[in-house]
Design an enzyme around this catalytic site. Structure first.
Site, PDB file in Angstrom:
ATOM      1  N   GLU A  46       0.816  -1.203   0.000  1.00 37.72           N
ATOM      2  CA  GLU A  46       0.000   0.000   0.000  1.00 37.72           C
ATOM      3  C   GLU A  46       0.863   1.272   0.000  1.00 37.72           C
ATOM      4  O   GLU A  46       0.589   2.212  -0.733  1.00 37.72           O
ATOM      5  CB  GLU A  46      -0.913  -0.027   1.248  1.00 37.72           C
ATOM      6  CG  GLU A  46      -1.840   1.143   1.402  1.00 37.72           C
ATOM      7  CD  GLU A  46      -2.941   1.183   0.354  1.00 37.72           C
ATOM      8  OE1 GLU A  46      -3.148   0.146  -0.318  1.00 37.72           O
ATOM      9  OE2 GLU A  46      -3.562   2.243   0.193  1.00 37.72           O
ATOM     10  N   ASP A  47       1.893   1.265   0.807  1.00 39.88           N
ATOM     11  CA  ASP A  47       2.608   2.520   1.069  1.00 39.88           C
ATOM     12  C   ASP A  47       4.023   2.596   0.499  1.00 39.88           C
ATOM     13  O   ASP A  47       4.685   3.612   0.653  1.00 39.88           O
ATOM     14  CB  ASP A  47       2.703   2.747   2.591  1.00 39.88           C
ATOM     15  CG  ASP A  47       1.335   2.945   3.217  1.00 39.88           C
ATOM     16  OD1 ASP A  47       0.406   3.318   2.484  1.00 39.88           O
ATOM     17  OD2 ASP A  47       1.188   2.712   4.430  1.00 39.88           O
TER      18      ASP A  47
END
Ligand code: MN
Length: 694
Positions: free
Chosen positions: A76-77
């Protein structure tokens, strides 16, 4: 923050076969990928996945889950991809990380009309493997613990709201009460800072005044149980501020009125000891009726097992007591996670969880997103309970459902014939609210009928519709039964004997479906006697005058000659009543009884002093009669009307409360004396509980 070797050692402590090298690689991978990213606290970002992994080791979860926790934010990051993770850590971990990532993405979607679809995906992602949910809950718990570092109050509140609405109920649903309580407490602090401060302040005050009360009571409990030869551990605690606040809000009471702020937990060696301990406590202190719950013989659907009761300590203080074995305790506080905890040589349950499938089904069936969201997010499954038949078949019902709802859910026939219920083996009223995990046995009787009063407590649409239908049918049948009586009287007046054939012909001539419809029409006074006679034997009504014309002969004294009058519909005066006339300009005079309430509205009208003409007879009187709800009462009453030569002009059921049915009947009577005689006859009858003129 946990160091790399500490984390690995923790896993090794409960799973000696864990792949140390793989765990180390996952740790290094997350540190590298998150690189110099920072948390709001100023800590390096990777401290977060490491802490979440630590939470997973507290629950003794397997290596894949711990690695998933370490990697959960990388896709996600950071620039990491699922493919990369699969290549390095295998397909199982990749799938889990993918699941958690999907949840994170859904979380960031704005709330809109696709929310139902989002919710569906949300449950789907979790239901693929419940470990996804465990990682997600730990992720959220750690974010809540560090929430105060976030500067924006709006953002803090949004996250707290979401935790309160979605994650805390989810934690509860899977039985992770420790997580649930901590999440609620942290969210509460953000959402209601003033209430939080007040309640914590009050609790501190009580603590300083009564110092050591909790410990003293815990000791007293332990001593009482030790005297009975029970080996137990007792823990006491104050309830946390959020649950106190919730109670204040739910019961609309002030802090002072909350008397049970302490809760105690008794841990026993065996289930048998739990029941013995309960017996000792109930004889030592006064217990509060209705608060005893046995979740040992009937566990909650999330597996929670314990006995619950509430006692009054020293005449004033109420306290909750939970009694359970040590083993139950472990499962209770961590619920589903405890099932998943690493067990040497043990077989883990299937990763799919039935209730999540049920949720998806619920979401799938709600086509209307609005309707779904009306229940606000997680409420849809807080709003459901699961109850079992004695044979173990599961039925899902809305919260507040009763044995009647349950019976109709099993089978409409069972619902129709229900007369009683056993809940967890005990006879309980049909209006009892069911709880999760209840075993419900419906007691039925062959000719029993659904009761209108059930509509006051059922919550399912299925039960509601079935009850309405049955009550309508019953009402129809009752009025048809009156019709049958009246019909026999009419038939007697005909010269020829009336057989089935003549009735069939009459049904056809009058355009009814069947005989019952004909009887219903007669019973509800929709047909005149002459019409029925004519239909049975054409030509037979000739010479039979209209009864109303024959019997009605009203004259009123006191009217200007030539002025018409009507008998008011509100009070139905009959000859013999004291009457008064109301004259509105340009209209006929309305004749009211002297005590009619409508007279108060007639201020604009002229009052005319009136009296009945001599030999006046024949008017409609209205009677209210309350009948016992059992077969034949209405027919008996119809018999009374017939015997007293009173024509039923209209009959209407106005109320239907077990065991009574209330009818309003318009009767054609001669005069007041006639009407009074009928009312007395009704009162004397076994069929009627009450009778009065209206
Ligand atoms: Mn995270």
């Amino acid at each position: 923050m946990l160091r790399q070797y500490e984390l690995v050692e923790r896993v090794k402590s409960y799973d000696p076969d864990a792949d140390e090298a793989l765990l180390n690689r996952a740790y290094v991978y997350t540190v590298q990928k998150h690189g110099s990213q920072k948390r709001a606290s100023g800590d390096p970002y990777f401290s977060h996945p490491v802490e979440v992994a630590g939470l997973m080791t507290d629950l003794k979860l397997d290596q894949d889950t711990v690695m998933t926790a370490l990697l959960h934010d990388t896709v996600e990051d950071t620039l990491a991809t699922i493919e990369d993770i699969e290549a390095k850590f295998g397909p199982d971990v990749a799938k889990l990380v993918d699941g958690v990532t999907k949840l994170s993405k859904l979380e960031q979607m704005p709330e809109n009309d696709r929310a139902a679809e989002n919710l569906r995906k949300f449950f789907l992602a979790m239901s693929e493997d419940i470990r996804v949910l465990l990682v997600k809950l730990a992720d959220r718990l750690h974010n809540m613990r560090t929430l105060h570092f976030i500067k924006s109050p709006d953002k803090r509140r949004r996250i707290a709201r979401e935790t309160m609405d979605i994650y805390a109920p989810l934690a509860e649903r899977v039985g992770m009460y420790e997580y649930m309580r901590e999440m609620q407490l942290l969210a509460f602090e953000q959402l209601e800072p003033e209430a939080y401060a007040t309640i914590t302040g009050r609790l501190a005050q009580i603590r300083s005044q009564e110092g050591g009360q909790v410990d003293a009571i815990a000791l007293a409990i332990k001593q009482a149980l030790a005297e009975a030869g029970l080996n137990v551990e007792v823990w006491g605690r104050e309830k946390h501020p959020y649950s106190i606040w919730k109670k204040m809000a739910e019961r609309h009471v002030s802090f002072e009125q909350i008397t049970d702020i302490m809760a105690f937990r008794v841990l026993c060696d065996s289930a048998e000891d739990c029941y013995r301990a309960l017996g000792v406590l109930h004889t030592t202190w006064q217990f509060i009726p209705g608060r005893y719950k046995d979740y040992i013989s009937t566990p909650k659907s999330n597996g929670y097992r314990s006995l619950h009761t509430a006692l009054i300590y020293e005449n004033s203080m109420r306290m909750e007591v939970q009694i359970r074995t040590r083993e139950m305790h472990e499962t209770n506080e961590f619920g589903l996670a405890a099932h998943w905890a690493y067990k040497q040589g043990g077989v883990r349950p299937d990763g799919q969880v039935g209730w999540l499938r049920d949720l998806i089904e619920i979401v799938d069936q709600s086509h209307d997103a609005e309707e779904l969201l009306e229940h606000t997010k997680m409420a849809i499954y807080q709003d459901r309970i699961f109850a079992f038949t004695p044979k173990g078949a599961l039925h899902q019902l809305p919260k507040g459902a009763t044995p009647v709802d349950f019976a109709f859910a099993v089978h409409s026939e069972l619902g129709a014939q229900a007369v009683g219920a056993k809940i967890n083996g005990r006879h309980m009223p049909l209006r009892t609210e069911l709880h999760n995990g209840d075993v419900v046995e419906i007691i039925k009787r062959r000719h029993a009928e659904p009761q209108l009063s059930w509509l006051g407590f059922v919550v399912t649409g299925k039960a509601r519709a079935a009850i309405r239908r049955a009550v309508r049918q019953k009402e129809h049948a009752e009025i048809a039964a009156i019709g049958q009586k009246l019909f026999e009287a009419i038939a007697d007046r005909l010269p020829a004997k009336i057989g089935k054939k003549a009735i069939r012909a009459a049904v056809q001539r009058l355009g009814f479906e069947d005989e019952e419809d004909l009887m219903y029409a007669i019973g509800s006074a929709k047909l005149k006697d002459r019409e029925v006679m004519e239909a049975l034997v054409p030509g037979s009504a000739a010479g039979v005058p209209e009864p109303a014309q024959q019997e009605r002969a009203i004259s009123i004294r006191g009217l200007t000659p030539g002025v018409g009058f009507t008998l008011a519909e509100c009070c139905h005066p009959v000859p013999g009543d004291r009457i008064v006339g109301l004259r509105h300009p340009g209209e006929v005079v309305e004749v009211h009884t002297i005590d009619c309430l409508e007279l108060a509205n007639g201020i604009d009208a002229d009052w005319v002093d009136l009296q009945w003409g001599e030999r006046s007879h024949g008017a409609t009187g209205r009677v209210r009669v309350v009948l016992y709800n059992r077969p034949g009462t209405l027919a008996e009453v119809a018999g009374i009307f017939a015997k007293n030569h009173a024509n039923v002009m209209n009959l209407e059921m106005t109320q239907h409360d077990d065991p009574f049915h209330t009818y309003e009947v318009d009767l054609e009577v001669q005069d007041l004396a006639h009407l009074t005689r009928i009312v007395s006859a009704l009162r004397a009858s076994d069929a009627a509980a009450e009778a009065a003129r209206l």
